[in-house]
Design a protein around this motif. Structure first.
Motif, PDB file in Angstrom:
ATOM      1  N   ILE A   8       0.776  -1.196   0.018  1.00  0.00           N
ATOM      2  CA  ILE A   8       0.022   0.034   0.060  1.00  0.00           C
ATOM      3  C   ILE A   8       0.841   1.338  -0.067  1.00  0.00           C
ATOM      4  N   SER A   9       0.310   2.475  -0.423  1.00  0.00           N
ATOM      5  CA  SER A   9       0.925   3.443  -0.588  1.00  0.00           C
ATOM      6  C   SER A   9      -0.011   4.516  -0.677  1.00  0.00           C
ATOM      7  N   SER A  10      -0.071   5.874   0.211  1.00  0.00           N
ATOM      8  CA  SER A  10      -0.778   6.975   0.066  1.00  0.00           C
ATOM      9  C   SER A  10      -0.080   8.201  -0.332  1.00  0.00           C
ATOM     10  N   ASP A  11       0.975   7.906  -1.164  1.00  0.00           N
ATOM     11  CA  ASP A  11       1.745   8.849  -1.767  1.00  0.00           C
ATOM     12  C   ASP A  11       1.268   9.873  -2.738  1.00  0.00           C
ATOM     13  N   ASP A  12       0.129   9.259  -3.581  1.00  0.00           N
ATOM     14  CA  ASP A  12      -0.440   9.900  -4.654  1.00  0.00           C
ATOM     15  C   ASP A  12      -1.786  10.182  -4.357  1.00  0.00           C
ATOM     16  N   PHE A  13      -2.236   9.761  -3.079  1.00  0.00           N
ATOM     17  CA  PHE A  13      -3.514  10.229  -2.712  1.00  0.00           C
ATOM     18  C   PHE A  13      -4.050  11.532  -2.743  1.00  0.00           C
TER      19      PHE A  13
END
Length: 269
Positions: A215-220
């Motif tokens: 998972i990653s929220s870097d581009d949310f």
């Protein structure tokens, strides 16, 4: 030493409830809240007043849900803020307290979720890193069955919130905090990773490793900006906080398409 005066606006339980209603929060609904207490201004009663205001608006038939993540129950090899010496890793793995829904504090999600976690009647899911707490008649159905190898996927409270037609309130928080976008990550091709934490088993405390979706929220923030272009997002001020209110199922559906278009193409899936 000069002591700076408090800055506002002044917020009370009553003023917050009024502004939440004006934003569009409805009695009886299920609401997932990501919040920043400091963005509201000076709140008389602090996080307790915020929760009381939310409960006033939701009423006895409504259910309030917050993230109660505990990001420090994590393999120390992955720690970045700050990292720790490699010579400490085995000791940390051996000594990290096992996750306990009653006593493990939340970390990195703000003081409002930590306050709801200890609220009378609140229930909490059992994932040692990405738990959610809920209060209200739908609470048990939302938090039950949170699998250890499914931080934010089909066996997490996010999927139950989607089934319930919940809405999301970003109360002074940005789209980078929108955990529902993680549910979409489980529905597109993704890398699998190992994930470790301390849990309580019938045999006692264990350091456990599972396989889960990366998972990653870097581009949310970019994802959220695109979502707002084509979907109804109610916007307004609650206290001093810029706030957004929108449907969780719509957000997840849009995120699936956006991730397929913007991530999978670059990652080669």
């Amino acid at each position: 030493m000069t002591i700076e005066p408090q800055t506002g606006p002044l917020c009370t339980r009553e003023s917050l409830a009024s502004e939440l209603r004006a934003l569009g929060v409805r009695s009886g609904e299920t609401l997932l809240v990501h919040s920043s207490l400091s963005s509201l201004g000076w709140v008389c009663g602090g996080p307790v007043a915020v929760i009381e205001a939310l409960l006033d608006v939701l009423g006895p038939r409504g259910t309030l849900v917050v993230p109660t993540h505990s990001a420090d129950n994590l393999d120390p090899a992955a720690w970045q803020n700050p990292p720790v010496p490699a010579s400490w890793w085995d000791g940390i793995r051996a000594s990290t307290p096992a996750f306990d829904t009653r006593t493990t504090r939340s970390l990195g999600v703000g003081v409002v979720p930590e306050t709801l976690r200890t609220w009378p009647g609140a229930l909490r899911s059992v994932h040692p890193q990405t738990s959610f707490a809920a209060l209200g008649p739908r609470a048990a159905g939302i938090v039950d069955g949170h699998a250890l190898d499914c931080r934010f996927g089909e066996h997490s409270p996010l999927a139950r919130l989607e089934e319930a037609g919940a809405r999301i309130l970003l109360l002074g928080a940005g789209f980078d905090s929108c955990s529902a976008f993680h549910l979409a990550e489980y529905r597109v091709p993704a890398t699998r990773v190992t994930n470790s934490f301390a849990v309580t088993t019938p045999q006692g405390r264990r350091w456990t490793t599972v396989e889960d979706t990366a998972i990653s929220s870097d581009d949310f923030d970019d994802l959220g900006a695109d979502f707002e272009k084509t979907h109804p997002v109610l916007r307004g001020r609650v206290g001093g906080a810029d706030s957004r209110l929108f449907g969780l199922p719509d957000a997840v559906t849009h995120a699936v398409a956006w991730i397929r278009e913007n991530r999978c193409r670059t990652e080669g899936f």
